[in-house]
Design a protein around this motif. Sequence first.
Motif, PDB file in Angstrom:
ATOM      1  N   PHE A  50      71.704  48.175  10.724  1.00 32.28           N
ATOM      2  CA  PHE A  50      70.505  47.344  10.602  1.00 32.28           C
ATOM      3  C   PHE A  50      70.816  45.935  11.114  1.00 32.28           C
ATOM      4  O   PHE A  50      70.947  44.983  10.333  1.00 32.28           O
ATOM      5  CB  PHE A  50      70.040  47.306   9.139  1.00 32.28           C
ATOM      6  N   PRO A  51      70.921  45.787  12.447  1.00 28.06           N
ATOM      7  CA  PRO A  51      71.310  44.487  13.011  1.00 28.06           C
ATOM      8  C   PRO A  51      70.230  43.430  12.811  1.00 28.06           C
ATOM      9  O   PRO A  51      69.060  43.743  12.634  1.00 28.06           O
ATOM     10  CB  PRO A  51      71.507  44.793  14.494  1.00 28.06           C
ATOM     11  N   GLU A  52      70.674  42.190  12.849  1.00 27.08           N
ATOM     12  CA  GLU A  52      69.757  41.057  12.716  1.00 27.08           C
ATOM     13  C   GLU A  52      68.861  40.968  13.953  1.00 27.08           C
ATOM     14  O   GLU A  52      69.326  41.111  15.081  1.00 27.08           O
ATOM     15  CB  GLU A  52      70.547  39.751  12.570  1.00 27.08           C
ATOM     16  N   LEU A  53      67.584  40.745  13.725  1.00 31.34           N
ATOM     17  CA  LEU A  53      66.639  40.638  14.829  1.00 31.34           C
ATOM     18  C   LEU A  53      66.954  39.445  15.729  1.00 31.34           C
ATOM     19  O   LEU A  53      66.688  39.487  16.932  1.00 31.34           O
ATOM     20  CB  LEU A  53      65.209  40.537  14.305  1.00 31.34           C
ATOM     21  N   GLU A  54      67.537  38.401  15.160  1.00 35.32           N
ATOM     22  CA  GLU A  54      67.896  37.223  15.948  1.00 35.32           C
ATOM     23  C   GLU A  54      68.929  37.584  17.017  1.00 35.32           C
ATOM     24  O   GLU A  54      68.857  37.102  18.150  1.00 35.32           O
ATOM     25  CB  GLU A  54      68.450  36.098  15.058  1.00 35.32           C
ATOM     26  N   ASN A  55      69.894  38.432  16.652  1.00 36.54           N
ATOM     27  CA  ASN A  55      70.920  38.839  17.619  1.00 36.54           C
ATOM     28  C   ASN A  55      70.311  39.659  18.753  1.00 36.54           C
ATOM     29  O   ASN A  55      70.672  39.504  19.919  1.00 36.54           O
ATOM     30  CB  ASN A  55      72.026  39.649  16.928  1.00 36.54           C
ATOM     31  N   ILE A  56      69.392  40.532  18.396  1.00 33.17           N
ATOM     32  CA  ILE A  56      68.733  41.355  19.418  1.00 33.17           C
ATOM     33  C   ILE A  56      67.879  40.471  20.317  1.00 33.17           C
ATOM     34  O   ILE A  56      67.893  40.619  21.543  1.00 33.17           O
ATOM     35  CB  ILE A  56      67.890  42.459  18.758  1.00 33.17           C
ATOM     36  N   ALA A  57      67.134  39.547  19.713  1.00 38.07           N
ATOM     37  CA  ALA A  57      66.285  38.632  20.486  1.00 38.07           C
ATOM     38  C   ALA A  57      67.131  37.795  21.444  1.00 38.07           C
ATOM     39  O   ALA A  57      66.744  37.583  22.598  1.00 38.07           O
ATOM     40  CB  ALA A  57      65.500  37.728  19.543  1.00 38.07           C
ATOM     41  N   LYS A  58      68.290  37.366  20.979  1.00 40.23           N
ATOM     42  CA  LYS A  58      69.184  36.565  21.822  1.00 40.23           C
ATOM     43  C   LYS A  58      69.679  37.406  23.003  1.00 40.23           C
ATOM     44  O   LYS A  58      69.710  36.939  24.138  1.00 40.23           O
ATOM     45  CB  LYS A  58      70.353  36.055  20.989  1.00 40.23           C
ATOM     46  N   SER A  59      70.057  38.661  22.747  1.00 38.01           N
ATOM     47  CA  SER A  59      70.537  39.536  23.821  1.00 38.01           C
ATOM     48  C   SER A  59      69.450  39.810  24.849  1.00 38.01           C
ATOM     49  O   SER A  59      69.713  39.858  26.046  1.00 38.01           O
ATOM     50  CB  SER A  59      71.009  40.875  23.252  1.00 38.01           C
ATOM     51  N   LEU A  60      68.228  40.021  24.382  1.00 36.79           N
ATOM     52  CA  LEU A  60      67.109  40.339  25.267  1.00 36.79           C
ATOM     53  C   LEU A  60      66.458  39.094  25.863  1.00 36.79           C
ATOM     54  O   LEU A  60      65.592  39.207  26.729  1.00 36.79           O
ATOM     55  CB  LEU A  60      66.054  41.158  24.516  1.00 36.79           C
ATOM     56  N   GLN A  61      66.835  37.934  25.335  1.00 31.49           N
ATOM     57  CA  GLN A  61      66.268  36.649  25.745  1.00 31.49           C
ATOM     58  C   GLN A  61      64.752  36.629  25.561  1.00 31.49           C
ATOM     59  O   GLN A  61      63.995  36.235  26.447  1.00 31.49           O
ATOM     60  CB  GLN A  61      66.657  36.310  27.186  1.00 31.49           C
ATOM     61  N   ILE A  62      64.323  37.109  24.392  1.00 34.43           N
ATOM     62  CA  ILE A  62      62.921  37.048  23.991  1.00 34.43           C
ATOM     63  C   ILE A  62      62.866  36.506  22.581  1.00 34.43           C
ATOM     64  O   ILE A  62      63.892  36.358  21.914  1.00 34.43           O
ATOM     65  CB  ILE A  62      62.220  38.431  24.077  1.00 34.43           C
ATOM     66  N   SER A  63      61.668  36.231  22.088  1.00 37.46           N
ATOM     67  CA  SER A  63      61.528  35.671  20.744  1.00 37.46           C
ATOM     68  C   SER A  63      61.711  36.760  19.687  1.00 37.46           C
ATOM     69  O   SER A  63      61.527  37.952  19.954  1.00 37.46           O
ATOM     70  CB  SER A  63      60.157  35.016  20.574  1.00 37.46           C
ATOM     71  N   VAL A  64      62.057  36.335  18.496  1.00 43.11           N
ATOM     72  CA  VAL A  64      62.206  37.260  17.370  1.00 43.11           C
ATOM     73  C   VAL A  64      60.875  37.946  17.098  1.00 43.11           C
ATOM     74  O   VAL A  64      60.830  39.133  16.765  1.00 43.11           O
ATOM     75  CB  VAL A  64      62.715  36.515  16.108  1.00 43.11           C
ATOM     76  N   ASN A  65      59.799  37.211  17.268  1.00 42.51           N
ATOM     77  CA  ASN A  65      58.462  37.764  17.075  1.00 42.51           C
ATOM     78  C   ASN A  65      58.211  38.923  18.044  1.00 42.51           C
ATOM     79  O   ASN A  65      57.623  39.935  17.667  1.00 42.51           O
ATOM     80  CB  ASN A  65      57.413  36.666  17.259  1.00 42.51           C
ATOM     81  N   ASP A  66      58.636  38.767  19.296  1.00 38.38           N
ATOM     82  CA  ASP A  66      58.481  39.833  20.291  1.00 38.38           C
ATOM     83  C   ASP A  66      59.313  41.057  19.912  1.00 38.38           C
ATOM     84  O   ASP A  66      58.864  42.198  20.084  1.00 38.38           O
ATOM     85  CB  ASP A  66      58.866  39.345  21.685  1.00 38.38           C
ATOM     86  N   VAL A  67      60.511  40.824  19.401  1.00 42.15           N
ATOM     87  CA  VAL A  67      61.359  41.944  18.963  1.00 42.15           C
ATOM     88  C   VAL A  67      60.674  42.669  17.812  1.00 42.15           C
ATOM     89  O   VAL A  67      60.608  43.905  17.791  1.00 42.15           O
ATOM     90  CB  VAL A  67      62.762  41.465  18.540  1.00 42.15           C
ATOM     91  N   TYR A  68      60.146  41.904  16.870  1.00 46.55           N
ATOM     92  CA  TYR A  68      59.449  42.510  15.737  1.00 46.55           C
ATOM     93  C   TYR A  68      58.257  43.346  16.223  1.00 46.55           C
ATOM     94  O   TYR A  68      58.036  44.456  15.750  1.00 46.55           O
ATOM     95  CB  TYR A  68      58.987  41.425  14.754  1.00 46.55           C
ATOM     96  N   THR A  69      57.503  42.823  17.190  1.00 50.75           N
ATOM     97  CA  THR A  69      56.346  43.546  17.730  1.00 50.75           C
ATOM     98  C   THR A  69      56.778  44.859  18.373  1.00 50.75           C
ATOM     99  O   THR A  69      56.155  45.904  18.149  1.00 50.75           O
ATOM    100  CB  THR A  69      55.607  42.672  18.766  1.00 50.75           C
ATOM    101  N   GLN A  70      57.858  44.812  19.153  1.00 42.35           N
ATOM    102  CA  GLN A  70      58.354  46.028  19.804  1.00 42.35           C
ATOM    103  C   GLN A  70      58.867  47.040  18.776  1.00 42.35           C
ATOM    104  O   GLN A  70      58.642  48.245  18.920  1.00 42.35           O
ATOM    105  CB  GLN A  70      59.455  45.688  20.818  1.00 42.35           C
ATOM    106  N   LEU A  71      59.533  46.558  17.731  1.00 45.33           N
ATOM    107  CA  LEU A  71      59.982  47.454  16.651  1.00 45.33           C
ATOM    108  C   LEU A  71      58.787  48.120  15.987  1.00 45.33           C
ATOM    109  O   LEU A  71      58.798  49.323  15.721  1.00 45.33           O
ATOM    110  CB  LEU A  71      60.781  46.679  15.598  1.00 45.33           C
ATOM    111  N   HIS A  72      57.767  47.324  15.733  1.00 49.99           N
ATOM    112  CA  HIS A  72      56.551  47.845  15.107  1.00 49.99           C
ATOM    113  C   HIS A  72      55.910  48.918  15.999  1.00 49.99           C
ATOM    114  O   HIS A  72      55.471  49.962  15.498  1.00 49.99           O
ATOM    115  CB  HIS A  72      55.574  46.699  14.836  1.00 49.99           C
ATOM    116  N   ASN A  73      55.891  48.673  17.311  1.00 52.36           N
ATOM    117  CA  ASN A  73      55.340  49.658  18.250  1.00 52.36           C
ATOM    118  C   ASN A  73      56.128  50.968  18.200  1.00 52.36           C
ATOM    119  O   ASN A  73      55.546  52.050  18.212  1.00 52.36           O
ATOM    120  CB  ASN A  73      55.349  49.110  19.674  1.00 52.36           C
ATOM    121  N   LEU A  74      57.456  50.871  18.156  1.00 51.30           N
ATOM    122  CA  LEU A  74      58.296  52.075  18.097  1.00 51.30           C
ATOM    123  C   LEU A  74      58.059  52.847  16.802  1.00 51.30           C
ATOM    124  O   LEU A  74      58.059  54.083  16.802  1.00 51.30           O
ATOM    125  CB  LEU A  74      59.771  51.708  18.238  1.00 51.30           C
ATOM    126  N   ILE A  75      57.846  52.117  15.722  1.00 51.94           N
ATOM    127  CA  ILE A  75      57.574  52.776  14.441  1.00 51.94           C
ATOM    128  C   ILE A  75      56.199  53.453  14.477  1.00 51.94           C
ATOM    129  O   ILE A  75      56.043  54.591  14.030  1.00 51.94           O
ATOM    130  CB  ILE A  75      57.678  51.772  13.272  1.00 51.94           C
TER     131      ILE A  75
END
Length: 185
Positions: A50-75
């Motif tokens: 369960f990695p931190e969303l901040e780390n994923i956002a940093k790797s993808l160079q997008i906002s944490v909000n965008d990562v959350y939105t994409q996670l929500h879409n996958l769910i």
Amino acid sequence: MDSTLREFLRQGNTVISNLVLKNYKKLGMTDTEFILYLQLNSYLQKGETFPELENIAKSLQISVNDVYTQLHNLIEKKILKIETIVNQQGQKTDSYSFDFLYQKLDSLIDEEKKELLNVSAEKDRQKIFNAFQVEFGRDLSPIELEMINDWIEEDKYKTDLILLALREAVLSQAYNLKYIDRILL
């Protein structure tokens, strides 16, 4: 060994199934969601469930909000789920799971196999009809078509067996489906 190469080796590799790579679009994933899947998969392969969303956002160079939105879409697409796991000490931890993705992939493979079987069966059926029309020197009547279909569908005779029975009938110069039916029996 220079430091760049050492860092490259230390980071490790992320293994991805070619089946997922080939079919992610068919499974309903966008390119961005697929890249997020790759990121999450890399963490899961390192044992970080369960990695931190901040780390994923940093790797993808997008906002944490965008990562959350994409996670929500996958769910929502039933590709990703979040599970709560209780360890032996009774502590609860969350974990990302792609079990839904693999179930969808399994269903997709089954559908493709059925489709291939249907195409193959239709080709065999057409081969039989064509052989009868060539040997009889005319188009088959609806009753004859139905009888041949019954051999295939109900009696489950193989294509080769039907064609052998046709050949035997032709050699005996008996151009009659009832005669061929007796041969098949």
